[in-house]
Design an enzyme around this catalytic site. Structure first.
Site, PDB file in Angstrom:
ATOM      1  N   HIS A 266       2.033  57.052 -44.682  1.00 20.29           N
ATOM      2  CA  HIS A 266       1.480  55.754 -45.091  1.00 20.29           C
ATOM      3  C   HIS A 266      -0.037  55.846 -45.158  1.00 20.29           C
ATOM      4  O   HIS A 266      -0.688  56.321 -44.229  1.00 20.29           O
ATOM      5  CB  HIS A 266       1.883  54.650 -44.122  1.00 20.29           C
ATOM      6  N   SER A 267      -0.616  55.374 -46.268  1.00 16.63           N
ATOM      7  CA  SER A 267      -2.050  55.373 -46.500  1.00 16.63           C
ATOM      8  C   SER A 267      -2.593  56.808 -46.367  1.00 16.63           C
ATOM      9  O   SER A 267      -2.169  57.682 -47.108  1.00 16.63           O
ATOM     10  CB  SER A 267      -2.736  54.398 -45.534  1.00 16.63           C
ATOM     11  N   MET A 268      -3.498  57.065 -45.427  1.00 20.85           N
ATOM     12  CA  MET A 268      -3.984  58.430 -45.255  1.00 20.85           C
ATOM     13  C   MET A 268      -2.827  59.402 -45.071  1.00 20.85           C
ATOM     14  O   MET A 268      -2.857  60.546 -45.549  1.00 20.85           O
ATOM     15  CB  MET A 268      -4.917  58.519 -44.042  1.00 20.85           C
TER      16      MET A 268
ATOM     17  N   SER B 141       3.492  56.079 -49.182  1.00 17.44           N
ATOM     18  CA  SER B 141       3.461  54.636 -48.936  1.00 17.44           C
ATOM     19  C   SER B 141       2.025  54.137 -48.789  1.00 17.44           C
ATOM     20  O   SER B 141       1.214  54.733 -48.079  1.00 17.44           O
ATOM     21  CB  SER B 141       4.259  54.343 -47.653  1.00 17.44           C
TER      22      SER B 141
ATOM     23  N   ALA C 290       0.033  59.371 -46.462  1.00 21.00           N
ATOM     24  CA  ALA C 290       0.617  59.719 -47.757  1.00 21.00           C
ATOM     25  C   ALA C 290      -0.173  60.846 -48.408  1.00 21.00           C
ATOM     26  O   ALA C 290       0.409  61.782 -48.994  1.00 21.00           O
ATOM     27  CB  ALA C 290       0.644  58.496 -48.665  1.00 21.00           C
TER      28      ALA C 290
END
Length: 253
Positions: free
Chosen positions: A92-94, A120, A96
Site C-alpha cells: 500500500h502506497s510506498m 494499493s 506498492a
C-alpha cells in the site's frame, strides 16, 4: 517457514500453506497493519508482514532512504522463503512501489515472480509524481500532509514524544517515494490488481489505472470508498476482494 529473519512477521504460520501473501506497509507503517488479515482470507493462505528497519521491534535500526539499496536487502532476506511455496505481494502506497520494484528485481536476478501483484493506493510508476511539487520536506510540512491524508491519528500527531521517534522513519520513507525514478523494462508476466480510494487526495484514479501498462497478463482496477488510507476504513471490502482474486489462483493449482 524456516530460517527466521527480522524482516518477516508471520501471523498465521501453517505447515500446509498453498500461498504466501507478503504485505508491505505505507510510509512509517509496520506489520501491525496486517495483523488481522489472516482471519478474512482463505485458510490455506499465510499472511507475512514485511517489517522494514526503523519501526516496531526494529525501531533502533536506521531506515533506508534509497529504494535500490532497500530492494537489494529485501531480495536477499526473502529469497529463502520464495523457493518452495507460491507467493503474492501486496503493498500500500510506498509499499506498492517497493513491491513493484522487488518483483522486477526478482525477475531480473532470480527468474522468480509472484503469482499476483496487488498494488494499493499508489500511482503507476510511469505516471507523474505529485510529490515533485512538494519542495523542501520540513517537519511542519510533513505533519500538515499527514493530517490531510489522514493516515496517523491526531493523538499521535499531537504527541511530541511519539513524533520524535517516528518522524525519522517517515522522512526516510518519503524520501524513497519522492526521489524514485522509473526505468522502463518489459511489462511483468504476473497479473496486477491496482486498488485505489475514490477520495484519495494524493493519487488520482487515472494515475492508478496506468498500472495496466506494467503487465502482459490479467489486469484489474478496483476502487474502494475512502481516502488514501482506505485499506483501514474499507478493510472488509478490500479483504473480500483479495480473497476472490486469491481463490481464482488456488482453484487453478
Amino acid at each position: 517457514m524456516s530460517k527466521k529473519t527480522p524482516w518477516l512477521k508471520i501471523f498465521n504460520p501453517q505447515s500446509q500453506t498453498k500461498l504466501r501473501l507478503f504485505c508491505l506497509p505505507y510510509c512509517g507503517g509496520g506489520t501491525s497493519i496486517f495483523r488481522d488479515w489472516s482471519n478474512n482470507l482463505p485458510a490455506n493462505v499465510e499472511v507475512c508482514g514485511l517489517r522494514l528497519p526503523g519501526r516496531e521491534n526494529r525501531i533502533l535500526e536506521t531506515p533506508f532512504q534509497e529504494l535500490s539499496i532497500l530492494i537489494q536487502a529485501l531480495e536477499k532476506a526473502l529469497l529463502p522463503h520464495l523457493q518452495k511455496v507460491p507467493f503474492a505481494f501486496f503493498g500500500h502506497s510506498m509499499g506498492a512501489l517497493i513491491a513493484f520494484e522487488l518483483t522486477r528485481a526478482l525477475r531480473r536476478q532470480n527468474n522468480l515472480q509472484p503469482v499476483h501483484l496487488f498494488v494499493s493506493g499508489f500511482r503507476a510508476p510511469n505516471s507523474a509524481n505529485p510529490m515533485d511539487s512538494w519542495g523542501e520536506i520540513s517537519p511542519d510540512f510533513v505533519l500538515e500532509e499527514l493530517r490531510k491524508l489522514g493516515g496517523i491519528p491526531e493523538r499521535v500527531l499531537n504527541n511530541p514524544d511519539i513524533l520524535q521517534k517516528i518522524l525519522p522513519t517517515i522522512y526516510a520513507d518519503i524520501h524513497i517515494v519522492k526521489t524514485y525514478t522509473y526505468k522502463e523494462e518489459t511489462p511483468l508476466d504476473c497479473p496486477i490488481s491496482a486498488l485505489g480510494g475514490s477520495e484519495d487526495g494524493l493519487f488520482s484514479h487515472q494515475s492508478i489505472a496506468c498500472w495496466k501498462q506494467q503487465t502482459q497478463n490479467y489486469f484489474h482496477l478496483q476502487m474502494f470508498p475512502g481516502d488514501h488510507f482506505f485499506l483501514h476504513n474499507a478493510q472488509t471490502s478490500l479483504l473480500n476482494y483479495l480473497s476472490q482474486e486469491i481463490k481464482k489462483y488456488l482453484s487453478e493449482v
